[in-house]
Design a protein around this motif. Structure first.
Motif, PDB file in Angstrom:
ATOM      1  N   TYR A  40      36.864  98.323  65.845  1.00 32.75           N
ATOM      2  CA  TYR A  40      37.420  99.491  65.081  1.00 32.75           C
ATOM      3  C   TYR A  40      37.171 100.741  65.892  1.00 32.75           C
ATOM      4  CZ  TYR A  40      37.508 103.371  61.783  1.00 32.75           C
ATOM      5  OH  TYR A  40      37.789 104.747  61.200  1.00 32.75           O
ATOM      6  N   LEU A  44      40.191 103.120  67.507  1.00 33.40           N
ATOM      7  CA  LEU A  44      40.288 104.491  67.414  1.00 33.40           C
ATOM      8  C   LEU A  44      40.364 105.088  68.681  1.00 33.40           C
ATOM      9  CD1 LEU A  44      40.729 106.594  65.081  1.00 33.40           C
ATOM     10  CD2 LEU A  44      38.079 106.586  64.815  1.00 33.40           C
ATOM     11  N   LEU A 139      42.950  99.133  60.372  1.00 31.08           N
ATOM     12  CA  LEU A 139      41.976 100.326  59.882  1.00 31.08           C
ATOM     13  C   LEU A 139      41.915 101.272  61.034  1.00 31.08           C
ATOM     14  CD1 LEU A 139      40.291 101.260  57.646  1.00 31.08           C
ATOM     15  CD2 LEU A 139      38.321 100.087  58.797  1.00 31.08           C
ATOM     16  N   ALA A 140      41.866 101.009  62.350  1.00 36.33           N
ATOM     17  CA  ALA A 140      41.702 101.912  63.391  1.00 36.33           C
ATOM     18  C   ALA A 140      43.170 102.870  63.368  1.00 36.33           C
ATOM     19  CB  ALA A 140      41.575 101.284  64.519  1.00 36.33           C
ATOM     20  N   VAL A 142      45.333 103.300  60.852  1.00 35.38           N
ATOM     21  CA  VAL A 142      45.173 104.048  59.549  1.00 35.38           C
ATOM     22  C   VAL A 142      44.325 105.514  59.771  1.00 35.38           C
ATOM     23  CG1 VAL A 142      44.574 104.067  57.219  1.00 35.38           C
ATOM     24  CG2 VAL A 142      45.710 102.207  58.180  1.00 35.38           C
ATOM     25  N   THR A 143      43.310 105.087  60.397  1.00 33.18           N
ATOM     26  CA  THR A 143      42.303 106.298  60.440  1.00 33.18           C
ATOM     27  C   THR A 143      42.998 107.349  61.397  1.00 33.18           C
ATOM     28  OG1 THR A 143      40.521 105.017  60.223  1.00 33.18           O
ATOM     29  CG2 THR A 143      39.929 107.142  61.233  1.00 33.18           C
ATOM     30  N   ALA A 144      43.705 106.878  62.365  1.00 32.55           N
ATOM     31  CA  ALA A 144      44.133 107.663  63.484  1.00 32.55           C
ATOM     32  C   ALA A 144      45.073 108.521  62.770  1.00 32.55           C
ATOM     33  CB  ALA A 144      44.772 106.994  64.765  1.00 32.55           C
ATOM     34  N   TRP A 146      45.806 109.279  59.735  1.00 28.52           N
ATOM     35  CA  TRP A 146      45.206 110.221  58.651  1.00 28.52           C
ATOM     36  C   TRP A 146      44.782 111.386  59.270  1.00 28.52           C
ATOM     37  CZ3 TRP A 146      40.298 111.721  56.946  1.00 28.52           C
ATOM     38  CH2 TRP A 146      40.415 112.448  55.535  1.00 28.52           C
ATOM     39  N   LEU A 147      43.720 110.927  60.439  1.00 28.76           N
ATOM     40  CA  LEU A 147      43.416 112.294  61.220  1.00 28.76           C
ATOM     41  C   LEU A 147      44.407 113.162  61.646  1.00 28.76           C
ATOM     42  CD1 LEU A 147      40.443 110.508  63.061  1.00 28.76           C
ATOM     43  CD2 LEU A 147      40.181 112.099  61.078  1.00 28.76           C
ATOM     44  N   GLY A 186      46.977 110.283  53.355  1.00 24.22           N
ATOM     45  CA  GLY A 186      46.541 108.689  53.574  1.00 24.22           C
ATOM     46  C   GLY A 186      47.783 107.530  53.122  1.00 24.22           C
ATOM     47  N   ALA A 189      49.774 107.348  56.276  1.00 22.69           N
ATOM     48  CA  ALA A 189      49.134 106.533  57.118  1.00 22.69           C
ATOM     49  C   ALA A 189      49.040 104.767  56.760  1.00 22.69           C
ATOM     50  CB  ALA A 189      47.645 106.991  57.374  1.00 22.69           C
TER      51      ALA A 189
END
Length: 301
Positions: A40, A44, A139-140, A142-144, A146-147, A186, A189
Motif C-alpha cells: 500500500y 501511494l 486502496l493506494a 483511492v487514498t491518492a 482523496w488527497l 471520497g 476517489a
C-alpha cells in the motif's frame, strides 16, 4: 601384461566447504498485514512519483499544483468579497476532469508496469494472497485521489477559518460544510479508482491502459447527452447512470443538495431517482472490485 584396474587410476574425489559468511535470519518474521502495508505504501508513493525519476513526478505534481492553485485562488477571492465562490463539494466537481487524467496516468503505473515486467510471480511466491495485491493497489489509488481533492479543500477551509467574522461559530459552520465535501471527494476517489484500476489491469502496456481509462470516463459522456434529450422524462432523469462522472454527480445532488447545487439542479435533473443513483454507485464499485479480484486470480504465477 595385465592392465591396471580402473579403480586404481581414478582420482579420489575431494571437496572443501567454504564459510562465506551466510547466517540464518533470526529477526522478527513479518506477516500478511506487514506485506499488505508495504504494498500500500509503495503504491501511494508511486502515485505521486516518490522514489522514481524526476520525469515520473512531472504529471502528478502538475495536477497537484493546479488544484492547489485553484483552491488558494478561491480562498483569496472569498477573503476579499466575504462570501464563498464555490462550496467544497462544488470544488470537487470542478476538478473532476483533472482526476480523470490523474487516474489515467497513475493506474497504469500501479498495475500495468508489474504485468509488463513479469514481477507478479515474485510477489505471489511469498505468502501474499492475490486479493491482497489487488486491494493494496486499489486502496493506494483511492487514498491518492482523496488527497488530491481533499488537500485543497483543507486549504480552502483554513483560509475561510482565519478570515471569518463570526468567531468560533463561523469556524464550526465552516467545518460542517467541509466534512460533506471531504466525503464527496471520497466518493469520487472510490468510484474513479475502482473503475480506472480495473481497466488498467487488463493490459501490460501503459499507453493502452491510459487510453482505455480515458475512453471509459469520457466516451460515456455523449451517451448521457443523448439520453438527456429524449422525450421521456424518466430517461432524462436516469441519463446520468450511463457515465461514472455523472453517476457520482447524481449521488451528490441527491445527498448534498444545496451544498452542490443551488435551487434547481439545472442541466442534470435526477428527479426522485436519487436512491437509484446511490445504489448504482455501490454496485459499480462492488462490481469493478470483484472483477479486479477475478482478474488477478487468473494472472499466471
Amino acid at each position: 601384461m595385465p592392465e591396471p584396474s580402473t579403480a586404481a587410476v581414478r582420482p579420489t574425489p575431494t571437496g572443501v566447504i567454504h564459510d562465506i559468511g551466510y547466517q540464518r535470519y533470526e529477526g522478527p518474521r513479518l506477516g500478511r498485514r506487514q506485506v499488505f502495508g508495504a504494498l500500500y505504501l509503495h503504491g501511494l508513493r508511486t502515485a505521486f512519483g516518490f522514489g522514481r525519476s524526476a520525469k515520473a513526478k512531472i504529471f502528478p505534481w502538475l495536477v497537484v499544483g493546479i488544484v492547489t492553485l485553484v483552491a488558494v485562488a478561491l480562498a483569496a477571492v472569498r477573503s476579499q468579497i466575504g462570501e464563498p465562490v464555490a462550496t467544497y463539494a462544488q470544488f470537487a466537481d470542478a476538478m473532476s476532469w483533472l482526476v480523470i487524467f490523474f487516474v489515467a496516468v497513475v493506474a497504469p503505473e500501479l498495475v500495468s508496469r508489474d504485468l509488463r515486467s513479469g514481477v507478479l510471480p515474485l510477489y505471489f511466491s511469498r505468502p501474499l494472497p492475490r486479493s491482497d495485491y489487488a486491494l493494496a493497489k486499489l486502496l493506494a489509488l483511492v487514498t491518492a485521489l482523496w488527497l488530491l481533492l481533499g488537500g485543497p479543500q483543507l486549504l480552502m477551509f483554513l483560509g475561510a477559518a482565519f478570515t471569518t467574522k463570526q468567531g468560533m461559530r463561523g469556524v464550526w459552520n465552516e467545518l460542517l460544510d467541509l466534512l460533506p465535501g471531504l466525503l464527496y471527494a471520497g466518493l469520487w476517489a472510490v468510484v474513479f479508482a475502482s473503475v480506472g484500476l480495473l481497466v488498467a489491469s487488463l493490459t501490460g502496456k501503459r499507453a493502452f491502459a491510459a487510453g482505455g481509462v480515458v475512453a471509459v470516463f469520457l466516451m460515456t459522456t455523449p451517451i448521457v447527452g443523448v439520453l438527456s434529450i429524449l422525450p421521456s422524462r424518466a430517461a432524462n432523469e436516469l441519463a446520468g447512470l450511463a457515465s461514472p462522472s455523472t453517476l457520482v454527480q447524481g449521488v451528490g445532488i441527491w445527498s448534498l443538495g444545496d451544498l452542490l447545487v443551488e435551487g434547481d439542479p439545472g442541466e442534470m435533473m435526477i428527479g426522485g431517482f436519487g436512491p437509484v443513483y446511490a445504489l448504482a454507485a455501490v454496485l459499480l464499485v462492488a462490481g469493478a472490485t470483484a472483477l479486479l479480484l477475478a482478474r488477478y486470480r487468473k494472472v499466471a504465477s
